[in-house]
Write a protein that holds these residues in place. Structure first.
Motif, mmCIF file in Angstrom:
data_model
loop_
_atom_site.group_PDB
_atom_site.id
_atom_site.type_symbol
_atom_site.label_atom_id
_atom_site.label_comp_id
_atom_site.label_asym_id
_atom_site.label_seq_id
_atom_site.Cartn_x
_atom_site.Cartn_y
_atom_site.Cartn_z
ATOM 1 N N GLY A 15 0.787 -1.229 0.000
ATOM 2 C CA GLY A 15 0.000 0.000 0.000
ATOM 3 C C GLY A 15 0.817 1.277 0.000
ATOM 4 O O GLY A 15 0.252 2.374 -0.014
ATOM 5 N N LEU A 16 2.145 1.178 0.014
ATOM 6 C CA LEU A 16 2.991 2.370 -0.024
ATOM 7 C C LEU A 16 2.702 3.134 -1.311
ATOM 8 O O LEU A 16 2.746 2.568 -2.403
ATOM 9 C CB LEU A 16 4.466 1.964 0.024
ATOM 10 N N ARG A 17 2.377 4.414 -1.193
ATOM 11 C CA ARG A 17 2.006 5.238 -2.353
ATOM 12 C C ARG A 17 3.276 5.849 -2.954
ATOM 13 O O ARG A 17 3.915 6.685 -2.332
ATOM 14 C CB ARG A 17 1.034 6.330 -1.944
ATOM 15 N N VAL A 18 3.590 5.408 -4.189
ATOM 16 C CA VAL A 18 4.826 5.837 -4.847
ATOM 17 C C VAL A 18 4.474 6.686 -6.063
ATOM 18 O O VAL A 18 3.784 6.239 -6.980
ATOM 19 C CB VAL A 18 5.673 4.620 -5.278
ATOM 20 N N PHE A 19 4.960 7.915 -6.056
ATOM 21 C CA PHE A 19 4.754 8.866 -7.137
ATOM 22 C C PHE A 19 5.882 8.688 -8.152
ATOM 23 O O PHE A 19 7.051 8.886 -7.841
ATOM 24 C CB PHE A 19 4.757 10.279 -6.561
ATOM 25 N N ILE A 20 5.519 8.295 -9.376
ATOM 26 C CA ILE A 20 6.496 8.119 -10.449
ATOM 27 C C ILE A 20 6.494 9.365 -11.326
ATOM 28 O O ILE A 20 5.446 9.772 -11.836
ATOM 29 C CB ILE A 20 6.157 6.900 -11.333
ATOM 30 N N VAL A 21 7.680 9.927 -11.529
ATOM 31 C CA VAL A 21 7.862 11.032 -12.475
ATOM 32 C C VAL A 21 8.958 10.581 -13.433
ATOM 33 O O VAL A 21 10.134 10.528 -13.073
ATOM 34 C CB VAL A 21 8.234 12.346 -11.752
ATOM 35 N N GLU A 22 8.553 10.213 -14.640
ATOM 36 C CA GLU A 22 9.458 9.617 -15.636
ATOM 37 C C GLU A 22 8.926 9.957 -17.026
ATOM 38 O O GLU A 22 7.762 9.704 -17.311
ATOM 39 C CB GLU A 22 9.514 8.103 -15.434
ATOM 40 N N ASP A 23 9.778 10.511 -17.887
ATOM 41 C CA ASP A 23 9.308 10.936 -19.203
ATOM 42 C C ASP A 23 9.401 9.870 -20.290
ATOM 43 O O ASP A 23 8.868 10.051 -21.367
ATOM 44 C CB ASP A 23 10.017 12.219 -19.648
ATOM 45 N N GLU A 24 10.052 8.764 -20.027
ATOM 46 C CA GLU A 24 10.129 7.691 -21.020
ATOM 47 C C GLU A 24 9.094 6.623 -20.678
ATOM 48 O O GLU A 24 9.181 5.978 -19.639
ATOM 49 C CB GLU A 24 11.536 7.106 -21.056
ATOM 50 N N SER A 25 8.138 6.448 -21.572
ATOM 51 C CA SER A 25 6.992 5.586 -21.257
ATOM 52 C C SER A 25 7.396 4.139 -20.959
ATOM 53 O O SER A 25 6.833 3.530 -20.054
ATOM 54 C CB SER A 25 5.943 5.647 -22.358
ATOM 55 N N LEU A 26 8.344 3.587 -21.691
ATOM 56 C CA LEU A 26 8.745 2.199 -21.432
ATOM 57 C C LEU A 26 9.383 2.050 -20.054
ATOM 58 O O LEU A 26 9.121 1.080 -19.342
ATOM 59 C CB LEU A 26 9.700 1.695 -22.515
ATOM 60 N N ILE A 27 10.204 3.016 -19.677
ATOM 61 C CA ILE A 27 10.826 2.971 -18.349
ATOM 62 C C ILE A 27 9.762 3.152 -17.278
ATOM 63 O O ILE A 27 9.770 2.461 -16.258
ATOM 64 C CB ILE A 27 11.933 4.037 -18.229
ATOM 65 N N ALA A 28 8.820 4.067 -17.505
ATOM 66 C CA ALA A 28 7.739 4.285 -16.538
ATOM 67 C C ALA A 28 6.916 3.012 -16.351
ATOM 68 O O ALA A 28 6.575 2.649 -15.219
ATOM 69 C CB ALA A 28 6.852 5.444 -16.983
#
Length: 132
Positions: A15-28
């Protein structure tokens, strides 16, 4: 000190809420899969700085953020400052290694792309439970 097993880490990350900020869709998408394997709740991904800032303006509440350093030619540090001011733990991800991150940010884990699930797990554990 005994290193926690993946299973015990998964229980802690449940349940840990992790905010992803990544501009490459495959890596995201790959990062999202890694986090889901750790039983985290994924917020985002935001692929641009403005999108990430808008999500925060709208009340996004993250337990930890994983930030790509370079977002389409913009650096993520204005967002990182907001997260730091709000006491949200940060993990940086970059293809440039530590030398691609200004020294003031070296107190946070810096992952060199490509990274593994184990590296993500260890970095998050370090910032979420720093005295574990």
């Amino acid at each position: 000190m005994k290193r926690p097993s993946l299973e015990s880490s998964k229980e802690r990350f449940d349940g840990l809420r992790v905010f992803i900020v990544e501009d490459e869709s495959l890596i995201a998408m790959q990062l999202e899969d890694m986090l889901l394997d750790l039983d985290c709740e994924v917020l985002g991904p935001a692929m641009r700085l403005k999108s990430a800032q808008r999500m925060m303006d709208e009340g996004l509440e993250a337990d930890v953020a994983i930030l790509d350093v370079n977002l389409g030619g913009e650096t993520v540090f204005p967002l990182a400052e907001r997260l730091r001011d709000g006491q949200t733990p940060i993990v940086f991800a970059t293809g440039y290694g530590r030398q691609g991150v200004p020294e003031e940010w070296h107190v946070y884990p810096i992952l060199q792309k490509p990274y593994t699930t184990q590296q993500i797990e260890e970095a998050m554990r370090r910032v979420v439970w720093p005295v574990a």
